[in-house]
Design a protein around this motif. Structure first.
Motif, PDB file in Angstrom:
ATOM      1  N   HIS A 202       0.803  -1.226  -0.013  1.00  0.00           N
ATOM      2  CA  HIS A 202      -0.014  -0.033  -0.062  1.00  0.00           C
ATOM      3  C   HIS A 202       0.964   1.303  -0.046  1.00  0.00           C
ATOM      4  CE1 HIS A 202      -3.030  -3.033   1.731  1.00  0.00           C
ATOM      5  NE2 HIS A 202      -3.613  -2.368   0.643  1.00  0.00           N
ATOM      6  N   THR A 203       2.051   1.374   0.848  1.00  0.00           N
ATOM      7  CA  THR A 203       2.690   2.343   0.930  1.00  0.00           C
ATOM      8  C   THR A 203       3.547   2.358  -0.672  1.00  0.00           C
ATOM      9  OG1 THR A 203       3.358   2.010   3.328  1.00  0.00           O
ATOM     10  CG2 THR A 203       4.810   3.300   2.010  1.00  0.00           C
ATOM     11  N   ALA A 204       4.153   1.465  -1.077  1.00  0.00           N
ATOM     12  CA  ALA A 204       4.578   1.576  -2.494  1.00  0.00           C
ATOM     13  C   ALA A 204       3.679   2.107  -3.395  1.00  0.00           C
ATOM     14  CB  ALA A 204       5.301   0.135  -2.930  1.00  0.00           C
ATOM     15  N   ASP A 205       2.470   1.444  -3.437  1.00  0.00           N
ATOM     16  CA  ASP A 205       1.423   2.218  -4.327  1.00  0.00           C
ATOM     17  C   ASP A 205       0.887   3.566  -4.280  1.00  0.00           C
ATOM     18  OD1 ASP A 205       1.037  -0.392  -5.548  1.00  0.00           O
ATOM     19  OD2 ASP A 205      -0.706  -1.090  -4.323  1.00  0.00           O
TER      20      ASP A 205
ATOM     21  N   TYR B  32       3.409   1.365 -17.028  1.00  0.00           N
ATOM     22  CA  TYR B  32       3.280   0.729 -15.912  1.00  0.00           C
ATOM     23  C   TYR B  32       1.886   0.226 -15.488  1.00  0.00           C
ATOM     24  CZ  TYR B  32       3.584  -0.075 -10.899  1.00  0.00           C
ATOM     25  OH  TYR B  32       3.383  -0.664  -9.657  1.00  0.00           O
ATOM     26  N   PHE B  33       0.964   0.746 -15.883  1.00  0.00           N
ATOM     27  CA  PHE B  33      -0.503   0.152 -15.870  1.00  0.00           C
ATOM     28  C   PHE B  33      -0.546  -1.108 -16.517  1.00  0.00           C
ATOM     29  CE2 PHE B  33      -4.872  -0.184 -17.706  1.00  0.00           C
ATOM     30  CZ  PHE B  33      -5.491  -0.020 -16.381  1.00  0.00           C
ATOM     31  N   VAL B  34      -0.102  -1.191 -17.714  1.00  0.00           N
ATOM     32  CA  VAL B  34      -0.112  -2.425 -18.618  1.00  0.00           C
ATOM     33  C   VAL B  34       0.729  -3.577 -17.961  1.00  0.00           C
ATOM     34  CG1 VAL B  34       0.582  -3.329 -20.894  1.00  0.00           C
ATOM     35  CG2 VAL B  34      -0.916  -1.124 -20.785  1.00  0.00           C
ATOM     36  N   ALA B  35       1.973  -3.093 -17.467  1.00  0.00           N
ATOM     37  CA  ALA B  35       2.983  -4.045 -16.912  1.00  0.00           C
ATOM     38  C   ALA B  35       2.213  -4.503 -15.579  1.00  0.00           C
ATOM     39  CB  ALA B  35       4.208  -3.377 -16.539  1.00  0.00           C
ATOM     40  N   ASP B  36       1.569  -3.767 -14.695  1.00  0.00           N
ATOM     41  CA  ASP B  36       0.879  -4.202 -13.556  1.00  0.00           C
ATOM     42  C   ASP B  36      -0.160  -5.087 -13.822  1.00  0.00           C
ATOM     43  OD1 ASP B  36       0.890  -4.104 -10.592  1.00  0.00           O
ATOM     44  OD2 ASP B  36      -0.879  -3.034 -10.848  1.00  0.00           O
ATOM     45  N   PHE B  37      -1.135  -4.907 -14.822  1.00  0.00           N
ATOM     46  CA  PHE B  37      -2.107  -5.775 -15.445  1.00  0.00           C
ATOM     47  C   PHE B  37      -1.548  -7.058 -15.599  1.00  0.00           C
ATOM     48  CE2 PHE B  37      -4.954  -7.263 -18.623  1.00  0.00           C
ATOM     49  CZ  PHE B  37      -6.199  -7.307 -17.903  1.00  0.00           C
ATOM     50  N   ILE B  38      -0.475  -7.030 -16.668  1.00  0.00           N
ATOM     51  CA  ILE B  38      -0.017  -8.578 -16.842  1.00  0.00           C
ATOM     52  C   ILE B  38       0.454  -9.376 -15.705  1.00  0.00           C
ATOM     53  CG2 ILE B  38       1.952  -9.490 -18.326  1.00  0.00           C
ATOM     54  CD1 ILE B  38       1.448  -7.221 -20.097  1.00  0.00           C
ATOM     55  N   VAL B  39       1.033  -8.634 -14.854  1.00  0.00           N
ATOM     56  CA  VAL B  39       1.701  -9.163 -13.666  1.00  0.00           C
ATOM     57  C   VAL B  39       0.534  -9.715 -12.944  1.00  0.00           C
ATOM     58  CG1 VAL B  39       3.203  -9.045 -11.489  1.00  0.00           C
ATOM     59  CG2 VAL B  39       3.978  -8.245 -13.609  1.00  0.00           C
ATOM     60  N   THR B  40      -0.285  -8.945 -12.378  1.00  0.00           N
ATOM     61  CA  THR B  40      -1.567  -9.320 -11.615  1.00  0.00           C
ATOM     62  C   THR B  40      -2.242 -10.340 -12.391  1.00  0.00           C
ATOM     63  OG1 THR B  40      -1.859  -6.979 -10.867  1.00  0.00           O
ATOM     64  CG2 THR B  40      -3.615  -8.388 -10.505  1.00  0.00           C
ATOM     65  N   SER B  41      -2.545 -10.312 -13.561  1.00  0.00           N
ATOM     66  CA  SER B  41      -3.163 -11.297 -14.275  1.00  0.00           C
ATOM     67  C   SER B  41      -2.370 -12.868 -14.125  1.00  0.00           C
ATOM     68  CB  SER B  41      -3.456 -10.968 -16.018  1.00  0.00           C
ATOM     69  OG  SER B  41      -4.196  -9.885 -15.939  1.00  0.00           O
ATOM     70  N   SER B  42      -1.201 -12.772 -14.261  1.00  0.00           N
ATOM     71  CA  SER B  42      -0.383 -13.988 -14.171  1.00  0.00           C
ATOM     72  C   SER B  42      -0.002 -14.334 -12.947  1.00  0.00           C
ATOM     73  CB  SER B  42       1.216 -13.847 -15.036  1.00  0.00           C
ATOM     74  OG  SER B  42       0.916 -13.210 -16.147  1.00  0.00           O
ATOM     75  N   THR B  43      -0.127 -13.596 -11.887  1.00  0.00           N
ATOM     76  CA  THR B  43       0.509 -14.142 -10.496  1.00  0.00           C
ATOM     77  C   THR B  43      -0.743 -13.980  -9.546  1.00  0.00           C
ATOM     78  OG1 THR B  43       1.271 -12.066  -9.740  1.00  0.00           O
ATOM     79  CG2 THR B  43       2.931 -13.424 -10.995  1.00  0.00           C
TER      80      THR B  43
ATOM     81  N   ILE C 290       2.371  -5.816  -9.034  1.00  0.00           N
ATOM     82  CA  ILE C 290       3.921  -5.762  -8.935  1.00  0.00           C
ATOM     83  C   ILE C 290       4.387  -5.384  -7.464  1.00  0.00           C
ATOM     84  CG2 ILE C 290       5.996  -4.264  -9.805  1.00  0.00           C
ATOM     85  CD1 ILE C 290       4.632  -3.963 -12.395  1.00  0.00           C
ATOM     86  N   THR C 291       3.770  -4.418  -6.914  1.00  0.00           N
ATOM     87  CA  THR C 291       4.389  -4.294  -5.345  1.00  0.00           C
ATOM     88  C   THR C 291       3.936  -5.009  -4.437  1.00  0.00           C
ATOM     89  OG1 THR C 291       2.075  -2.860  -5.414  1.00  0.00           O
ATOM     90  CG2 THR C 291       4.076  -1.630  -6.076  1.00  0.00           C
ATOM     91  N   GLU C 292       2.905  -6.036  -4.661  1.00  0.00           N
ATOM     92  CA  GLU C 292       2.568  -7.165  -3.747  1.00  0.00           C
ATOM     93  C   GLU C 292       3.374  -8.044  -3.911  1.00  0.00           C
ATOM     94  OE1 GLU C 292      -2.048  -7.653  -3.110  1.00  0.00           O
ATOM     95  OE2 GLU C 292      -1.463  -7.660  -5.140  1.00  0.00           O
ATOM     96  N   ASN C 293       3.961  -8.515  -5.076  1.00  0.00           N
ATOM     97  CA  ASN C 293       5.005  -9.274  -5.386  1.00  0.00           C
ATOM     98  C   ASN C 293       6.348  -8.849  -4.885  1.00  0.00           C
ATOM     99  OD1 ASN C 293       3.992 -11.851  -6.937  1.00  0.00           O
ATOM    100  ND2 ASN C 293       3.231 -10.230  -8.277  1.00  0.00           N
TER     101      ASN C 293
END
Length: 107
Positions: free
Chosen positions: A58-61, A85-96, A100-103
């Motif tokens: 949350h702090t990172a976000d 960043y939005f697209v990268a975060d969407f891809i990471v969230t969809s995959s994992t 990104i920040t949670e990971n």
């Protein structure tokens, strides 16, 4: 053969075009900045109401959201960075299943 801009009407027409583009860019910047502020607000609400409480992501976000919001207000370059960043975060969230920040920051 191209005509030179040697009369007032040509200059006025070009000036109106430039002003029109500037107004569109300003409106887009304001919209993007508003969306960024809304995103930060959503992150804060999520952190405060989450069962696990406020976490490192949350702090990172909030920090990333603030930086993006400042960049988004700066025009096309900031929009490109924010969109990337939005697209990268969407891809990471969809995959994992995690952002990104949670990971990166949560255990």
């Amino acid at each position: 053969m191209k005509e030179n801009l040697n009369n007032v009407d040509d200059f006025a027409r070009l000036t109106k075009s430039a002003v029109g583009l500037s107004k569109v860019s300003n409106a887009a910047s304001k919209l993007a900045t508003g969306a960024g502020v809304a995103g930060i607000g959503i992150t804060v609400i999520d952190g405060l109401t989450s069962e696990k409480g406020w976490q490192n992501h949350h702090t990172a976000d909030v920090l990333i959201g603030t930086a993006q919001t400042l960049l988004l207000g700066s025009g096309p370059v900031g929009w490109g960075i924010g969109l990337t960043y939005f697209v990268a975060d969407f891809i990471v969230t969809s995959s994992t299943g995690k952002s990104i920040t949670e990971n990166l920051f949560d255990k």
